[in-house]
Write a protein that holds these residues in place. Structure first.
Motif: not given
Length: 340
Positions: A35-52
């Motif tokens: 979560v710490d990485v995703m909240t800082q980067s703005g790229r998150t799951l579950p969305e990143a499971h589906f787009e290359a």
């Protein structure tokens, strides 16, 4: 000695000299998209499971923010089960995907489909495309493609309790299912290698001595893990294998596994394992509970001990909690990078 992260990891996996251990987190079961990485980067799951592009971007975010010396894809253990027909709950930012419903009630009811057609199903092509993007953009950083092992994949498409019973009661169909699953995993691994994966890591949490017992571990886990490992080697890259749990019940069988590195849980003393089996390349095993608790000093001390014990590759001991502390992870990776 000046080595790129990719050279360092491949040298270890090929039993060549290095300046220090690599420090990695392989993806798949060892998903470091916390979560710490995703909240800082703005790229998150579950969305990143589906787009290359999102998958590649998040993998890059993980590598940059945590200090792990690899890219690891995908971020879950459900890619294979989805393609093979099971129903998936894709989770949330804080919760990883899981199997909602296995597709088959027993090994005798499994429907065998054309593996070549399945390679175009689900998220497989997205994962391979993400790997290709990462490999092209960052040629000095290893891309590790992650597979769910054959026993765990089979237990994610057949009701798991029934599957475990039928390993003993319906051995013929159990072997048939595992052969089918292993062939599918080899084909998937080859696709990842074609997409630029430098190594493949297999995580098979159901294939433990504690769950299977020594006899079934040898009959099923060793046989089909080696089948997949041989397929990975035929594709031209090394294979890493993570074995969950305590190895005591199956430790004599570990040298029969043909992986280029063996990763273990935190309760396994890797120094003693290496002393008993000197030819093993060991990987691990910083406690994931310690990484979640976030005590950076304890993490650094544990990591330093593993380096001094001669562990060949430093990594988390198992799957990271999404609430793991980024500071604690950086204490782990920083300690390894300062070692010589």
């Amino acid at each position: 000695m000046s080595l790129s992260p990719k050279e360092r990891l491949l040298n270890v996996l090929h039993n060549k000299n290095v300046d220090r251990p690599p420090v990695i987190c392989t993806g798949g079961m060892m998903n470091a998209a916390i979560v710490d990485v995703m909240t800082q980067s703005g790229r998150t799951l579950p969305e990143a499971h589906f787009e290359a592009d999102l998958m590649a971007g998040l993998s890059r975010d993980v590598q940059e923010q945590t200090g792990f010396e690899n890219f690891g894809i995908p971020f879950c253990m459900t890619v294979e089960a989805e393609v093979l027909g099971s129903e998936i709950d894709f989770g949330t930012l804080e919760c990883e995907p899981k199997i909602r419903q296995e597709v088959f009630p027993s090994v005798g009811t499994v429907i065998y489909r054309d593996i070549r057609q399945m390679l175009d199903a689900g998220r497989i092509r997205k994962v391979a495309e993400a790997g290709l993007r990462l490999a092209k953009a960052h040629p000095d950083v290893p891309v590790i493609g992650s597979l769910t092992g054959p026993v765990s994949t089979a237990a994610s498409i057949v009701d798991p309790m029934q599957f475990l019973r039928e390993l003993r009661k319906d051995r013929e169909n159990s072997h048939r299912v595992l052969t089918y699953v292993a062939d599918f995993l080899i084909a998937y691994a080859r696709l990842l290698v074609d997409g630029g994966a430098s190594a493949i890591c297999i995580g098979d949490p159901t294939a433990t001595g504690e769950i299977l017992g020594p006899r079934a571990f040898e009959e099923y886990a060793v046989e089909y893990l080696n089948k997949v490992i041989d397929g990975i080697h035929d594709a031209g890259v090394p294979a890493i294998l993570h074995i969950c749990g305590d190895l005591k019940a199956v430790k004599p069988l570990v040298p029969k596994l043909r992986a280029d590195a063996i990763s273990t849980d935190a309760m396994v003393n890797l120094r003693l394992l290496k002393e008993e089996y000197p030819t093993l390349t060991t990987m691990g095993n910083v406690s994931t509970y310690l990484l979640e608790d976030g005590d950076s000093e304890k993490v650094a001390r544990t990591t330093e001990r593993l380096v001094k014990d001669g562990v060949d590759i430093i990594s988390p001991a198992c799957g990271l909690s999404t609430s793991s502390s980024l500071a604690a992870i950086n204490a782990m990776t920083g300690t390894v990078k300062e070692s010589r």
